[in-house]
Design a protein around this motif. Structure first.
Motif, PDB file in Angstrom:
ATOM      1  N   ALA A 119      63.104  -1.279  42.137  1.00  0.00           N
ATOM      2  CA  ALA A 119      64.447  -0.805  42.498  1.00  0.00           C
ATOM      3  C   ALA A 119      64.986  -1.678  43.627  1.00  0.00           C
ATOM      4  O   ALA A 119      65.185  -1.220  44.755  1.00  0.00           O
ATOM      5  CB  ALA A 119      64.404   0.664  42.913  1.00  0.00           C
ATOM      6  N   GLY A 120      65.180  -2.947  43.313  1.00  0.00           N
ATOM      7  CA  GLY A 120      65.650  -3.882  44.331  1.00  0.00           C
ATOM      8  C   GLY A 120      64.566  -4.152  45.354  1.00  0.00           C
ATOM      9  O   GLY A 120      63.378  -3.964  45.115  1.00  0.00           O
TER      10      GLY A 120
ATOM     11  N   PRO B 262      63.495  -3.554  49.644  1.00  0.00           N
ATOM     12  CA  PRO B 262      63.761  -2.548  50.684  1.00  0.00           C
ATOM     13  C   PRO B 262      64.985  -2.835  51.546  1.00  0.00           C
ATOM     14  O   PRO B 262      65.684  -1.901  51.954  1.00  0.00           O
ATOM     15  CB  PRO B 262      62.475  -2.577  51.516  1.00  0.00           C
ATOM     16  CG  PRO B 262      61.418  -3.009  50.556  1.00  0.00           C
ATOM     17  CD  PRO B 262      62.094  -3.998  49.647  1.00  0.00           C
TER      18      PRO B 262
ATOM     19  N   ASP C  82      67.567  -4.966  50.649  1.00  0.00           N
ATOM     20  CA  ASP C  82      68.636  -5.597  49.860  1.00  0.00           C
ATOM     21  C   ASP C  82      69.549  -4.514  49.283  1.00  0.00           C
ATOM     22  O   ASP C  82      69.117  -3.696  48.468  1.00  0.00           O
ATOM     23  CB  ASP C  82      68.027  -6.429  48.735  1.00  0.00           C
ATOM     24  CG  ASP C  82      69.095  -7.127  47.905  1.00  0.00           C
ATOM     25  OD1 ASP C  82      70.186  -7.389  48.442  1.00  0.00           O
ATOM     26  OD2 ASP C  82      68.830  -7.401  46.711  1.00  0.00           O
ATOM     27  N   ILE C  83      70.806  -4.508  49.694  1.00  0.00           N
ATOM     28  CA  ILE C  83      71.791  -3.557  49.178  1.00  0.00           C
ATOM     29  C   ILE C  83      72.491  -4.217  47.997  1.00  0.00           C
ATOM     30  O   ILE C  83      73.298  -5.124  48.172  1.00  0.00           O
ATOM     31  CB  ILE C  83      72.819  -3.159  50.258  1.00  0.00           C
ATOM     32  CG1 ILE C  83      72.121  -2.759  51.556  1.00  0.00           C
ATOM     33  CG2 ILE C  83      73.711  -2.037  49.747  1.00  0.00           C
ATOM     34  CD1 ILE C  83      71.202  -1.571  51.411  1.00  0.00           C
TER      35      ILE C  83
ATOM     36  N   PRO D  47      73.752  -0.412  41.844  1.00  0.00           N
ATOM     37  CA  PRO D  47      72.418   0.034  41.431  1.00  0.00           C
ATOM     38  C   PRO D  47      72.481   0.767  40.103  1.00  0.00           C
ATOM     39  O   PRO D  47      73.362   1.602  39.886  1.00  0.00           O
ATOM     40  CB  PRO D  47      71.997   0.976  42.562  1.00  0.00           C
ATOM     41  CG  PRO D  47      73.282   1.432  43.180  1.00  0.00           C
ATOM     42  CD  PRO D  47      74.223   0.274  43.049  1.00  0.00           C
TER      43      PRO D  47
ATOM     44  N   TRP E 181      67.488   3.871  38.227  1.00  0.00           N
ATOM     45  CA  TRP E 181      66.739   3.936  39.482  1.00  0.00           C
ATOM     46  C   TRP E 181      66.666   5.370  40.002  1.00  0.00           C
ATOM     47  O   TRP E 181      65.765   5.708  40.750  1.00  0.00           O
ATOM     48  CB  TRP E 181      67.395   3.038  40.531  1.00  0.00           C
ATOM     49  CG  TRP E 181      67.183   1.582  40.279  1.00  0.00           C
ATOM     50  CD1 TRP E 181      66.519   1.013  39.225  1.00  0.00           C
ATOM     51  CD2 TRP E 181      67.639   0.505  41.101  1.00  0.00           C
ATOM     52  NE1 TRP E 181      66.536  -0.356  39.338  1.00  0.00           N
ATOM     53  CE2 TRP E 181      67.219  -0.696  40.474  1.00  0.00           C
ATOM     54  CE3 TRP E 181      68.359   0.427  42.279  1.00  0.00           C
ATOM     55  CZ2 TRP E 181      67.494  -1.948  41.014  1.00  0.00           C
ATOM     56  CZ3 TRP E 181      68.637  -0.816  42.834  1.00  0.00           C
ATOM     57  CH2 TRP E 181      68.215  -2.001  42.201  1.00  0.00           C
TER      58      TRP E 181
ATOM     59  N   ARG F 240      64.681   2.334  47.588  1.00  0.00           N
ATOM     60  CA  ARG F 240      64.844   0.884  47.432  1.00  0.00           C
ATOM     61  C   ARG F 240      63.480   0.201  47.539  1.00  0.00           C
ATOM     62  O   ARG F 240      62.703   0.467  48.446  1.00  0.00           O
ATOM     63  CB  ARG F 240      65.777   0.323  48.511  1.00  0.00           C
ATOM     64  CG  ARG F 240      67.223   0.630  48.296  1.00  0.00           C
ATOM     65  CD  ARG F 240      68.124  -0.296  49.115  1.00  0.00           C
ATOM     66  NE  ARG F 240      67.815  -0.321  50.531  1.00  0.00           N
ATOM     67  CZ  ARG F 240      68.442   0.397  51.453  1.00  0.00           C
ATOM     68  NH1 ARG F 240      69.401   1.238  51.098  1.00  0.00           N
ATOM     69  NH2 ARG F 240      68.120   0.301  52.713  1.00  0.00           N
ATOM     70  N   GLY F 241      63.206  -0.688  46.578  1.00  0.00           N
ATOM     71  CA  GLY F 241      61.960  -1.435  46.584  1.00  0.00           C
ATOM     72  C   GLY F 241      60.822  -0.777  45.846  1.00  0.00           C
ATOM     73  O   GLY F 241      59.769  -1.397  45.654  1.00  0.00           O
TER      74      GLY F 241
ATOM     75  N   ARG G 126      78.740  -0.673  45.929  1.00  0.00           N
ATOM     76  CA  ARG G 126      78.559  -1.048  47.338  1.00  0.00           C
ATOM     77  C   ARG G 126      79.880  -1.382  48.016  1.00  0.00           C
ATOM     78  O   ARG G 126      80.126  -0.953  49.154  1.00  0.00           O
ATOM     79  CB  ARG G 126      77.624  -2.261  47.430  1.00  0.00           C
ATOM     80  CG  ARG G 126      77.381  -2.783  48.848  1.00  0.00           C
ATOM     81  CD  ARG G 126      76.760  -4.171  48.785  1.00  0.00           C
ATOM     82  NE  ARG G 126      77.630  -5.109  48.093  1.00  0.00           N
ATOM     83  CZ  ARG G 126      77.215  -6.226  47.513  1.00  0.00           C
ATOM     84  NH1 ARG G 126      75.935  -6.529  47.507  1.00  0.00           N
ATOM     85  NH2 ARG G 126      78.081  -7.030  46.918  1.00  0.00           N
TER      86      ARG G 126
ATOM     87  N   HIS H  78      70.550   4.803  46.395  1.00  0.00           N
ATOM     88  CA  HIS H  78      70.309   3.434  46.858  1.00  0.00           C
ATOM     89  C   HIS H  78      70.989   3.192  48.207  1.00  0.00           C
ATOM     90  O   HIS H  78      70.468   2.464  49.056  1.00  0.00           O
ATOM     91  CB  HIS H  78      70.837   2.451  45.805  1.00  0.00           C
ATOM     92  CG  HIS H  78      70.663   1.017  46.171  1.00  0.00           C
ATOM     93  ND1 HIS H  78      69.457   0.362  46.096  1.00  0.00           N
ATOM     94  CD2 HIS H  78      71.566   0.083  46.616  1.00  0.00           C
ATOM     95  CE1 HIS H  78      69.606  -0.894  46.473  1.00  0.00           C
ATOM     96  NE2 HIS H  78      70.874  -1.082  46.790  1.00  0.00           N
TER      97      HIS H  78
END
Length: 398
Positions: A89-90, A92, A94-95, A99, A103, A108-109, A126, A196
């Motif tokens: 999920a990307g 940690p 990184d926005i 998303p 997820w 995140r991550g 975002r 996210h």
């Protein structure tokens, strides 16, 4: 021949042995073989089922072994079995721009197993939601939480004339009413934001908690010397419901945080300055610190949104005009509140004191207008348009 050996002794897979298996296999390369020993009665049956679920293969012991294991586990690739099609999920820090729904609630991550629910979060862009300052503001907000029971000097001795106390009660009633609306607005959006963007969710959750505390301390101050609250006007409630009814996040943030709470920062500073007692002064100061943070996020978020959507300002303008038109025939600010502010700012009932208090409240309105103009200009409105739009803001302040 095996590459490693694991003795589970009397521990079965129904008692936690899978943890030791995963640990042992984690040190081996795909294709390596682990000899598993143990005395648990159902270990052989459970081991085969576990291997299939985890993407490994189980072999029977080679014939003729002096000390045969229960089974030999051949380590599979992590992409086999349960984790086939898994994805991150990307990262940690990184926005991502958008998303995916799959997820879900994964942090995140996290490594996300394939399948499962794909919840819909309509606030998932975002550029229309994020603000770079959000993580820092959340950290600040979390560190600055205060307890209403101990942060306010409720037991400090003071005595006010009845009419002064009545003015404080009226203002506190008005503040409580407005803060109830300020709680509802962010609360309505919390479940719509993709997890996210957790820092935005966390920040809005703290904002809701802030407003809940404000409602508590304003109500408690109102009832500190009596048992009755002040008045609630039709115009005031109409103004607040026009705010609560806004369903778009950007527009609601604009009307509440940039305009309403921005004006409230001025009002709370005014009350701290002219408070007739230490409890009222402290209550106003505490709430003002929180409201400043709410305004800062609202402005920062809309600045970034405006860069991504050049036509946002047109929609912000339309939202102000719609609200103004909807409230055109209402009285606006509760007259009891205005009179109470005049009396508190003047400090008494002599003509000179009332005249001084009236002038100070007019100065407050001017300061509110100047603050709105500055924030509107920061969002990209030309100065003349910011002036015209600020004049459309509700007379109820919020």
């Amino acid at each position: 021949m095996t590459d490693a050996r694991l003795d589970l002794e009397g521990l079965g897979l129904d008692g936690g042995a899978h943890l030791l298996l995963r640990r042992a296999l984690g040190t081996l390369a795909p294709g390596a073989r682990l000899a598993v020993y143990g005395r648990a009665p159902a270990l052989a049956v459970h081991l085969g089922a576990w291997c299939r679920a985890e993407g490994h293969r189980m072999e029977s012991p080679a014939p003729g072994c002096n000390e045969p294991p229960v089974g030999v586990v051949v380590r599979g690739n992590r992409d086999e079995g349960r984790w086939l099609g898994a994805h991150r999920a990307g990262a940690p820090d990184d926005i991502v721009r958008r998303p995916p729904a799959r997820w879900g609630l994964a942090p995140r991550g996290a490594l996300v197993e394939a399948g499962g629910p794909e919840p819909h979060f309509d606030l998932d862009d975002r550029d229309l939601l994020w603000a770079d300052v959000a993580p820092r503001l959340y950290s600040h907000a979390a560190a600055r939480q205060w307890d209403p029971a101990t942060a306010v000097p409720w037991d400090d001795p003071f005595q006010l004339p009845d009419e002064v106390e009545a003015a404080v009660v009226q203002v506190m009633t008005y503040l409580t009413e407005n803060e109830q609306a300020a709680l509802i607005v962010p609360a309505r959006f919390l479940g719509r934001i993709h997890p996210h963007f957790r820092e935005v969710v966390q920040l809005l959750a703290v904002q809701v908690a802030d407003e809940a505390r404000h409602m508590e301390i304003f109500t408690r101050r109102a009832l500190l010397r009596g048992t009755e609250m002040g008045t609630s006007s039709v115009g005031g409630r109409a103004s607040l419901f026009a705010l609560v009814g806004e369903t778009e996040f950007a527009l609601a943030t604009f009307l509440l945080s940039v305009l309403g709470e921005g004006s409230f920062v001025n009002l709370l500073a005014f009350l701290e300055r002219y408070a007739p007692d230490p409890v009222t002064r402290r209550v106003a100061w505490l709430a003002m610190q929180d409201e400043r943070r709410h305004v800062l996020f609202g402005v920062a978020h809309l600045e970034q949104h405006a860069r991504a959507e050049p036509k946002l300002r047109d929609r912000l303008r339309s939202a102000m005009e719609r609200r103004h038109d909807a409230l055109r025939d209402t009285a606006g600010l509760n007259a009891d509140v205005f009179d109470a502010l005049v009396m508190l700012a003047g400090g008494g009932w002599s003509p000179r004191q009332i005249g001084s208090g009236y002038a100070r409240v007019r100065q407050l309105e001017y300061d509110m207008d100047q603050g709105r103009r500055r924030r509107l200009e920061r969002l990209g409105f030309p100065a003349d348009e910011a002036q015209a739009l600020s004049a459309l803001h509700t007379r109820n302040f919020m």
